[in-house]
Scaffold this active site. Structure first.
Site, PDB file in Angstrom:
ATOM      1  N   ALA A  55     -66.683  34.578 -26.622  1.00 48.24           N
ATOM      2  CA  ALA A  55     -67.255  32.598 -26.547  1.00 48.24           C
ATOM      3  C   ALA A  55     -68.466  32.664 -27.130  1.00 48.24           C
ATOM      4  O   ALA A  55     -68.890  32.020 -28.068  1.00 48.24           O
ATOM      5  CB  ALA A  55     -66.832  32.127 -25.547  1.00 48.24           C
ATOM      6  N   ARG A  90     -61.055  28.831 -33.997  1.00 47.66           N
ATOM      7  CA  ARG A  90     -61.082  29.587 -33.724  1.00 47.66           C
ATOM      8  C   ARG A  90     -60.371  28.119 -32.571  1.00 47.66           C
ATOM      9  O   ARG A  90     -61.883  27.628 -31.901  1.00 47.66           O
ATOM     10  CB  ARG A  90     -61.545  30.325 -32.737  1.00 47.66           C
ATOM     11  CG  ARG A  90     -60.796  31.491 -33.816  1.00 47.66           C
ATOM     12  CD  ARG A  90     -61.868  33.393 -33.014  1.00 47.66           C
ATOM     13  NE  ARG A  90     -60.447  33.440 -32.287  1.00 47.66           N
ATOM     14  CZ  ARG A  90     -60.651  34.128 -30.769  1.00 47.66           C
ATOM     15  NH1 ARG A  90     -62.011  35.149 -30.945  1.00 47.66           N
ATOM     16  NH2 ARG A  90     -59.855  34.533 -30.195  1.00 47.66           N
ATOM     17  N   ASP A 236     -63.506  31.765 -21.692  1.00 43.34           N
ATOM     18  CA  ASP A 236     -63.650  31.168 -23.114  1.00 43.34           C
ATOM     19  C   ASP A 236     -64.155  29.479 -23.158  1.00 43.34           C
ATOM     20  O   ASP A 236     -64.618  29.133 -23.729  1.00 43.34           O
ATOM     21  CB  ASP A 236     -62.773  31.176 -23.424  1.00 43.34           C
ATOM     22  CG  ASP A 236     -62.925  32.879 -24.607  1.00 43.34           C
ATOM     23  OD1 ASP A 236     -62.303  33.187 -23.837  1.00 43.34           O
ATOM     24  OD2 ASP A 236     -62.964  32.487 -25.592  1.00 43.34           O
ATOM     25  N   ASN A 246     -59.398  32.117 -20.157  1.00 47.46           N
ATOM     26  CA  ASN A 246     -60.145  33.816 -19.867  1.00 47.46           C
ATOM     27  C   ASN A 246     -58.570  34.803 -20.582  1.00 47.46           C
ATOM     28  O   ASN A 246     -57.835  34.176 -21.100  1.00 47.46           O
ATOM     29  CB  ASN A 246     -60.873  34.575 -19.519  1.00 47.46           C
ATOM     30  CG  ASN A 246     -61.741  35.579 -19.768  1.00 47.46           C
ATOM     31  OD1 ASN A 246     -61.933  35.123 -20.896  1.00 47.46           O
ATOM     32  ND2 ASN A 246     -60.994  36.840 -19.197  1.00 47.46           N
TER      33      ASN A 246
END
Ligand code: MRU
Length: 350
Positions: A55, A90, A236, A246
């Protein structure tokens, strides 16, 4: 952190060449390759194709991609469009949109290029400080465990390769090593892309941290046998109530930890807390190509890359990148401001 004894960051601007450099993480652990990013598209693709991942590093790369865009065209409307475009690279890690918005907010319309570059460098500098503080606070938790050898389990790679330096989940481990505490790390391999076995093992090896790679399904048994003193994972995105997105498989580790009274900590930089999303079920979960399940890529003994198929051609796969661990399974969040319970986060990061 070090590779072969030399200190590296995961992304940097070369002021002489005026270019951005990254470590191509798709080549690790077998090949250490530095790649130059020259255009916005290079940055976008590096995020999408996971040459960089994790991240905080995704966020920093998004910021640098905007700088590269400003080298192509120093026009405010153009940059605004690129901010929206980079956010699509993303979906799950909130750091991506956070960093892009931060660049936009601090942009000087009379000096677009240099103000963006300045902000990119600040984002990286801040991230290093945040990770190091997470390490200091996490160290206090490790010090409370009174054992000759402390076993920590981690999932995926929330190490320095996922940030700019130090890592989030691994920072307390590095700090413990520096404090002469005997730490050993269980590294979940983290199928399908194996960020644990390829990246976490690589960075721990380079930093001389005692570790063992385990199959993703092993952690539960280790916890039953008392072989895990604490779990520390990265994240994340954390929703307002403390639910944790995550890497896929994190939730199962949290369930096993709860069942075995193993403390389950999430290393959370403020940049990964999303006040705008109230619950974990509203966090977008990335679905990736099922090729990541169907094929495994590695280097053969002659150093050649080999991609091999591991299940029938006609079988389809379903490849979700992240899962949600409900707040009630989290013992605490290790943040740069200290250790907090899920319900305290809203006040801490207001
Ligand atoms: O798909 P990835 O490799 O980007 O996923 C990374 C993770 O899930 C990490 O645990 C998370 O980003 C935290 S990184 C400090």
């Amino acid at each position: 952190m070090k590779i072969n004894g030399k200190h590296y960051l995961t992304i940097w601007h070369d002021d002489n060449e005026n270019n951005v450099h990254i470590i191509d993480q798709t080549k690790l652990p077998f090949k250490f390759e530095i790649k130059k990013l020259e255009t916005f598209e290079d940055g976008y693709n590096a995020i999408k194709d996971m040459l960089v991942r994790g991240a905080p590093l995704i966020g920093a790369t998004a910021a640098y991609s905007l700088y590269l865009a400003s080298k192509q065209n120093e026009d405010f409307a153009f940059i605004q469009n690129k901010v929206n475009e980079i956010k699509t690279a993303r979906p799950t890690a909130v750091n991506l949109s956070w960093a892009a918005e931060r660049v936009l907010k601090n942009l000087d319309k009379n000096n677009i290029k240099s103000s963006i570059l300045n902000e990119c460098k600040k984002i990286c500098k801040d991230d290093i400080k945040i990770s190091e503080s997470i390490g200091d606070h996490g160290l206090k938790l490790i010090k409370k465990i009174k054992k000759d050898k402390i076993n920590i389990l981690t999932h995926c790679n929330a190490g320095w390769l996922a940030t700019i330096d130090w890592g989030t989940a691994t920072a307390p481990i590095y700090k413990a090593r520096d404090a002469n505490i005997n730490v050993h790390t269980w590294v979940d391999e983290t199928r399908p892309r194996n960020q644990g076995s390829s990246l976490t093992s690589y960075e721990l090896l380079n930093e001389n941290i005692d570790h063992k790679v385990i199959a993703d399904n092993t952690g539960g048994l280790l916890m039953q046998k008392g072989m895990v003193d604490m779990c520390i994972v990265g994240t994340d995105r954390v929703s307002r109530n403390g639910d944790v997105a995550n890497k896929i498989g994190t939730y199962l580790k949290a369930l096993a930890a709860k069942d075995n009274n193993v403390p389950f900590y999430v290393a959370l930089p403020s940049t990964t807390y999303d006040k705008n999303i109230s619950r974990g079920e509203d966090i977008p979960i990335e679905e990736r190509s099922d090729d990541e399940l169907k094929f495994i890529t590695g280097y053969d003994d002659d150093g050649k890359v080999k991609k091999i198929k591991i299940y029938p051609e006609k079988s389809k796969g379903f490849n979700l990148g992240f899962d949600i661990t409900p707040a009630e399974l989290v013992t605490g969040f290790i943040t740069e401001k200290g250790i907090f319970k899920p319900q305290e986060l809203i006040e801490v990061f207001k």
